[in-house]
Scaffold this motif. Structure first.
Motif, mmCIF file in Angstrom:
data_model
loop_
_atom_site.group_PDB
_atom_site.id
_atom_site.type_symbol
_atom_site.label_atom_id
_atom_site.label_comp_id
_atom_site.label_asym_id
_atom_site.label_seq_id
_atom_site.Cartn_x
_atom_site.Cartn_y
_atom_site.Cartn_z
ATOM 1 N N ALA A 1 1.189 -1.361 0.328
ATOM 2 C CA ALA A 1 -0.145 -0.093 0.165
ATOM 3 C C ALA A 1 0.617 1.633 0.002
ATOM 4 O O ALA A 1 2.154 1.308 0.808
ATOM 5 C CB ALA A 1 -1.020 -0.056 1.598
ATOM 6 N N SER B 1 -10.967 -3.446 -1.021
ATOM 7 C CA SER B 1 -9.699 -4.177 -1.809
ATOM 8 C C SER B 1 -9.634 -5.402 -1.811
ATOM 9 O O SER B 1 -8.452 -6.192 -2.341
ATOM 10 C CB SER B 1 -8.932 -3.821 -0.656
ATOM 11 N N LEU C 1 -5.263 -1.802 -2.221
ATOM 12 C CA LEU C 1 -4.022 -2.523 -1.490
ATOM 13 C C LEU C 1 -3.595 -3.823 -3.048
ATOM 14 O O LEU C 1 -4.626 -3.955 -3.580
ATOM 15 C CB LEU C 1 -4.688 -3.535 0.218
#
Length: 614
Positions: free
Chosen positions: A41, A169, A229
């Motif tokens: 990230a 994500s 992510l």
């Protein structure tokens, strides 16, 4: 009893320091295992535990979260709900809103929020379009010129986007059984693709299967576009070491002919978390860990260590030890001087060792020298000041070093805590600072100069406080403080000067000029000049002890301006440290220092220690 008091306090302090490592949440789910899963990230590989903690700090200024049913969750449990039970997470009040104008956008009052300032996504959802419109209007204004309302509305919009990005994500947050959908797609992939092709070419096709396949493709695309992510690691032995978003890897299903096993695992974790099946959840997690250990040994070594580092909270626990050491050292001036001063010294030493380990751990995780951003500079300034205080206490043995250490250690860690609210403190370096050599020389040396200048100011504050408000400042103590301030100012001048020159050499190599009158450069030069003025005032007899103390306290103003104030101007080449949240705190700090200088110049007969100073 007094004889064993320092040792007993040292043992209790050590137990307190280690206590976070032995805390375990009451849950049948392997929360620690989930928190250790590595993802990428903002350009950095980190465990999900760090993602959860940093996001909560960003959204609401603290890591603790309480559900509407008054159940406390760990950061990892909160993140699990965001990923896998968003319908519950949407009700958690984790968006901090304190600006009345922003609350008006949503038609909310402070009485609607938890703690009168935290609100849930569900409370905001009806007016998100208006929030986006207001944020767009605010962004048309240059950042330094924005009002407090405009800054607040842009921040909230960014926080809402981050929350939505997290929800997309790992799985599609639409309430569907994503695991069953993926398994069905896996079983019917070839037939589904064929059905879609036939439908698009106008041939006879299984309409239901074609619709399902196209719907899954749309979901994958949405996850790929919104998710933040990179949770899918490269396969073991793969030549391409690029991490992917879950949506990106799922889109590749139509080319690869199979669903990525990591994406399937996340869907399985969603299924088991949603249905509260801890045994199956833990089994899936164990299999995922085994697979990761084959391909990501080096990565897991660091992310596991970072998870342990997060759990230990060495800087947070050290703050409490510094406060206790400060109190013990102050009380030592009233009662039991020897045992209390020794106990205070032990606690300062314990906290300093803990912060040293914490800073070393951060250096290992980043692969960088200790100072890389404003947050780490606060840690290092405190570490350097406390290290000097320990030396002073070892030499003078009068409790002054421990008082100064407790004060500076606590204050700098408090500053660091507030700086951590802006996001990941282990963020990737900006290009201008991307040089380990100069980070290890210029930045470290000049930060030690900041530490010493601050320490001289805090020692001077102790002199003024004890002299004005107590009768404890006798001539011997006053002489000791005077020698301490003088020695520390000499140290600060040397390191500030060398650090400034090294910065000029770095600037020459990076930007082609030694000096550019950049605000940060000017700030560093002003510190050198101010310390030199204090020394000349002492050597030339222009100022006596009280005058030197007043000058040293003003050094706190000079250093705080050079350290933080220049970062609020929003101009210059040192773009790694711009901030505007601490202006009020800086003004208050400057006001307190001016008041202290005024106290220093009270007539001598007004000082309570006047009789003992003769």
């Amino acid at each position: 009893m007094k004889r064993f008091l320092p040792l007993a306090i040292l043992i209790l302090g050590a137990l307190y320091l280690a206590s976070p490592l032995f805390r375990k949440p009451k849950s049948d789910f392997n929360l620690d295992g989930f928190g250790r899963i590595p993802v990428v990230a903002n350009g950095r590989t980190k465990p999900l535990d760090s993602v959860a903690r940093n996001t909560l700090l960003l959204l609401q200024g603290r890591q603790r979260i309480v559900t509407p049913e008054n159940v406390s969750l760990t950061p990892t449990q909160w993140l699990l709900d965001v990923f896998f039970r968003p319908e519950l997470a949407d009700t958690y009040q984790h968006f901090e809103i304190v600006h009345p104008g922003v609350l008006d956008v949503f038609g909310l009052g402070i009485e609607d929020g938890a703690g009168k300032k935290r609100f849930s996504y569900r409370q905001l959802i009806a007016k998100l379009e208006e929030l986006d419109r207001q944020a767009s209007l605010a962004e048309s204004v240059e950042s330094p010129a924005r009002t407090s309302y405009q800054r607040a509305v842009v921040n909230l919009r960014n926080h809402v986007i981050l929350y939505q990005q997290l929800k997309h994500s790992l799985v599609m947050p639409d309430g569907s059984d994503f695991l069953n959908d993926l398994l069905r797609l896996q079983d019917n992939l070839a037939a589904g693709v064929e059905a879609v092709r036939n439908k698009e070419s106008g041939k006879d096709a299984n309409a239901e299967l074609a619709g399902f396949t196209m719907n899954m493709g749309s979901k994958f695309l949405r996850m790929e576009q919104i998710g933040i992510l990179l949770a899918i690691p490269p396969a073991a032995g793969a030549t391409d070491a690029t991490w992917q978003k879950a949506g990106q890897s799922l889109l590749a299903t139509f080319q690869n002919g199979s669903v990525n096993v990591n994406a399937l695992t996340f869907a399985g974790l969603q299924h088991t978390w949603k249905n509260q099946q801890p045994e199956q959840f833990n089994t899936l997690l164990a299999k995922q860990r085994t697979e990761s250990e084959r391909a990501l040994t080096a990565v897991l070594k660091k992310t596991d260590a970072e998870t342990l580092f997060n759990k230990a909270e060495p800087f947070y626990t050290s703050m409490s030890l510094y406060v206790l050491a400060f109190l013990l050292a102050v009380f030592s001036w009233l009662k039991w001087p020897a045992p209390l001063q020794r106990a205070a010294y032990y606690l300062v030493l314990l906290a300093w060792v803990a912060t040293t380990v914490g800073i070393l751990m951060r250096m290992w995780l980043e692969g960088r020298p200790p100072v890389t951003n404003l947050y780490s500079s606060a840690l290092f300034v405190g570490w350097g000041s406390v290290g000097l205080c320990l030396t002073l206490e070892k030499i003078f043995k009068n409790g002054i070093g421990s008082v100064a250490a407790g004060l500076t250690g606590f204050c700098t860690l408090l500053i660091a805590h507030h700086l951590s609210l802006s996001g990941d403190t282990l963020e990737m370096m900006r290009a201008v600072l991307d040089s380990n050599f100069w980070l290890a020389t210029h930045v470290v040396v000049i930060t030690i100069g900041y530490s010493a200048t601050f320490l001289a100011g805090f020692l001077a504050i102790i002199y003024v406080f004890r002299g004005v408000f107590t009768r404890s400042l006798d001539k011997a103590t006053a002489d000791s403080l005077s020698r301490m301030v003088y020695g520390i100012i000499c140290f600060a001048t040397l390191f500030s000067l060398i650090g400034t020159i090294l910065g000029g050499i770095w600037a020459d190599q990076s930007w082609g000029r030694f000096w550019g009158w950049d605000p940060k450069e000017n700030g560093a030069l002003i510190i050198v000049i101010w310390n030199a003025i204090i020394l000349h005032a002492r050597w030339g007899g222009l100022a006596r002890t009280r005058g030197i103390m007043a000058l040293a306290i003003f050094g706190n103003i000079v250093t705080s301006w050079s350290w933080f104030g220049t970062n609020m101007l929003g101009v210059g080449l040192h773009s790694y440290g711009f901030m505007d949240q601490a202006f009020v705190a800086l003004v208050i700090f400057v006001a307190t220092q001016l008041i202290l200088i005024g106290l220093a110049y009270l007539p001598p007969e007004k000082w309570r220690s006047a009789p003992t100073l003769k």
